[in-house]
Motif scaffolding. Structure first.
Motif, short mmCIF file in Angstrom:
data_model
loop_
_atom_site.label_atom_id
_atom_site.label_comp_id
_atom_site.label_asym_id
_atom_site.label_seq_id
_atom_site.Cartn_x
_atom_site.Cartn_y
_atom_site.Cartn_z
N ASN A 95 0.83 -1.20 0.00
CA ASN A 95 0.00 0.00 0.00
C ASN A 95 0.86 1.25 0.00
O ASN A 95 1.89 1.31 0.69
CB ASN A 95 -0.91 0.02 1.23
N ALA A 96 0.43 2.24 -0.75
CA ALA A 96 1.18 3.50 -0.83
C ALA A 96 0.22 4.64 -1.12
O ALA A 96 -0.88 4.44 -1.64
CB ALA A 96 2.24 3.42 -1.92
N ARG A 97 0.66 5.83 -0.79
CA ARG A 97 -0.17 7.00 -1.07
C ARG A 97 -0.22 7.29 -2.56
O ARG A 97 -1.26 7.70 -3.10
CB ARG A 97 0.36 8.20 -0.30
N TYR A 98 0.93 7.07 -3.24
CA TYR A 98 0.98 7.31 -4.68
C TYR A 98 1.78 6.20 -5.35
O TYR A 98 2.59 5.51 -4.71
CB TYR A 98 1.62 8.67 -5.00
N LEU A 99 1.55 6.06 -6.65
CA LEU A 99 2.22 5.03 -7.45
C LEU A 99 2.87 5.65 -8.67
O LEU A 99 2.28 6.48 -9.36
CB LEU A 99 1.19 3.99 -7.92
N ILE A 100 4.11 5.25 -8.93
CA ILE A 100 4.77 5.52 -10.21
C ILE A 100 4.90 4.19 -10.93
O ILE A 100 5.56 3.27 -10.44
CB ILE A 100 6.15 6.16 -10.03
N ASP A 101 4.26 4.08 -12.07
CA ASP A 101 4.38 2.87 -12.89
C ASP A 101 5.53 3.09 -13.87
O ASP A 101 5.42 3.87 -14.82
CB ASP A 101 3.08 2.59 -13.65
N ALA A 102 6.64 2.41 -13.62
CA ALA A 102 7.80 2.46 -14.50
C ALA A 102 8.13 1.04 -14.96
O ALA A 102 9.29 0.63 -15.02
CB ALA A 102 8.99 3.09 -13.78
#
Length: 429
Positions: free
Chosen positions: A153-160
């Protein structure tokens, strides 16, 4: 909810590692999930001078200097043997850096990922993200590994996540470029002959009638050689990738002349249908970076640079948003606008590259209006050259367009001419 990270990042390539390092340095809690175990083979080995400022910000210039070959520019040769022109970054229009690197991606990518670990990123390799769940306050990732299934779980996601583009695929955002249905096949070779001095570091592009080749020196003796052609042309060959590459090289005297003592030292890799862009790069709690956002074409070596730039800007945006959530919409919009603008710039350049007129004009540059300097700057990764570069590039495209109807530059067949003698290059130790 326990153990909520500030940012979760899918993918440990250049985009993911860059974003992770910058966020961790800013004091954010970051987890990076990578499905493979580094080091692993990857293509995209030629870097651009405008990446150097990012390497300096990351603090890895000394390591790169110690490990990799300096790259001083690029060379365009025509398969017919009639033209050969070299572009040195030192002659580029208002460039801050006159060189970059030629890298073996397995080593380069591991360096970046290890650097992220050293800066406090929690890196989990051999972890697959099965699905992303978007909530109002956080993002939840369903993951699988040898230890079993779990949740992050995270506040934001970077999809790389590269071409897998986990979020883009899940939300059906991925759109292919109809004009760039290409297929590439490539391998590493030892003992390919090179020109002497700084010329030995140049990325060499050989432009043929219906295909092109890259020749990228990776060190004192190793070279990456690849072929790009229409995917329908490859299917028509009814051949294996290995046979297709071997026969294609044998048909090109200006390449074959450098291969007398060459030995292939890797398997032959191939990939197709790799040109695409997602229809959006941001959502409520996520951003796409690097190849997960889109990939255009390998021809001008922009893939890694776009990954580094997008990773840097994604990290900078989230670092502000985590403290000031009200700025999210504005910063996400700016991120998406910038990335689309850069991709549009290179898409136009790449589409022009596949026209014969482009090779005819580019291989016979004129110093008038400093057009070669502007082209050189764009090839070096200058996305923000301002009006001075913009109007010169418009003039260049106009000349390419007119070349279709009027031979402003001599016409080229772009087919190999075995009868034309090819100068023997000098071997660089």
């Amino acid at each position: 909810m326990e153990n909520i990270y500030d940012v979760a990042i899918i993918g440990g390539g250049p985009a993911g590692s860059t974003a992770a390092t910058l966020l961790a340095r800013a004091g954010r809690s970051v987890v990076l999930l990578e499905r493979e175990k580094f080091p692993r083979f990857h293509i995209g080995e030629s870097l651009l001078p405008y990446s150097m400022s990012i390497f300096e910000r990351l603090g890895i210039r000394d390591r790169l200097d110690a490990l990799f070959l300096k790259k001083h520019g690029a060379e365009l040769a025509t398969a017919c043997g009639e033209r050969n022109v070299k572009f040195f970054f030192k002659n580029g229009f208002r460039l801050d850096h006159a060189s970059s690197y030629q890298v073996e991606r397995a080593t380069f990518d591991k360096l970046l990922l290890d650097h992220a670990k050293e800066n406090g990123v929690e890196v989990r390799e051999e972890v697959t993200v099965a699905k992303v769940h978007f909530g109002e306050q956080n993002v939840s990732l369903s993951v699988r590994s040898a230890a079993g299934e779990g949740e992050v779980n995270a506040r934001y996601l970077i999809d790389a996540s590269g071409r897998n583009t986990i979020v883009g695929s899940q939300l059906k955002l991925k759109k292919s470029y109809a004009t760039l249905q290409k297929f590439s096949v490539f391998a590493h070779y030892e003992n390919v002959l090179r020109d002497p001095g700084p010329d030995a570091t140049l990325t060499r592009m050989v432009r043929g009638h219906d295909r092109w080749f890259w020749m990228i020196p990776l060190g004192a003796t190793r070279m990456s050689i690849g072929l790009v052609m229409d995917i329908e042309d490859f299917k028509a060959l009814r051949s294996s990738p290995e046979k297709a590459l071997t026969e294609a090289i044998a048909e090109q005297p200006i390449i074959q002349s450098r291969m007398a003592a060459a030995e292939r030292v890797s398997e032959v890799y191939s990939t197709g249908d790799y040109s695409y862009r997602n229809s959006q790069f941001t959502g409520e709690r996520w951003l796409l970076a690097g190849d997960a956002a889109g990939f255009i074409d390998p021809v001008f070596s922009t893939g890694v640079h776009l990954a580094l730039v997008s990773g840097e800007h994604a990290a900078d945006a989230l670092n502000v948003i985590l403290d000031h959530p009200s700025r999210r919409a504005k910063l996400f919009k700016a991120y998406e606008k910038r990335l689309n603008r850069v991709m549009d710039l290179y898409l136009r350049f790449v589409n022009a590259w596949y026209r014969h007129e482009f090779a005819e004009v580019l291989s016979q540059p004129t110093e008038r209006f400093n057009l070669p300097g502007a082209i050189n700057a764009v090839l070096a990764g200058n996305f923000d050259g301002g009006f001075a570069i913009w109007w010169r590039m418009q003039l260049f495209y106009l000349v390419v367009y007119l070349q279709k109807f009027y031979p402003l530059c001599p016409r080229l067949g772009l087919r190999p001419q075995a009868a034309n003698p090819v100068p023997e290059p000098t071997c660089v130790p």
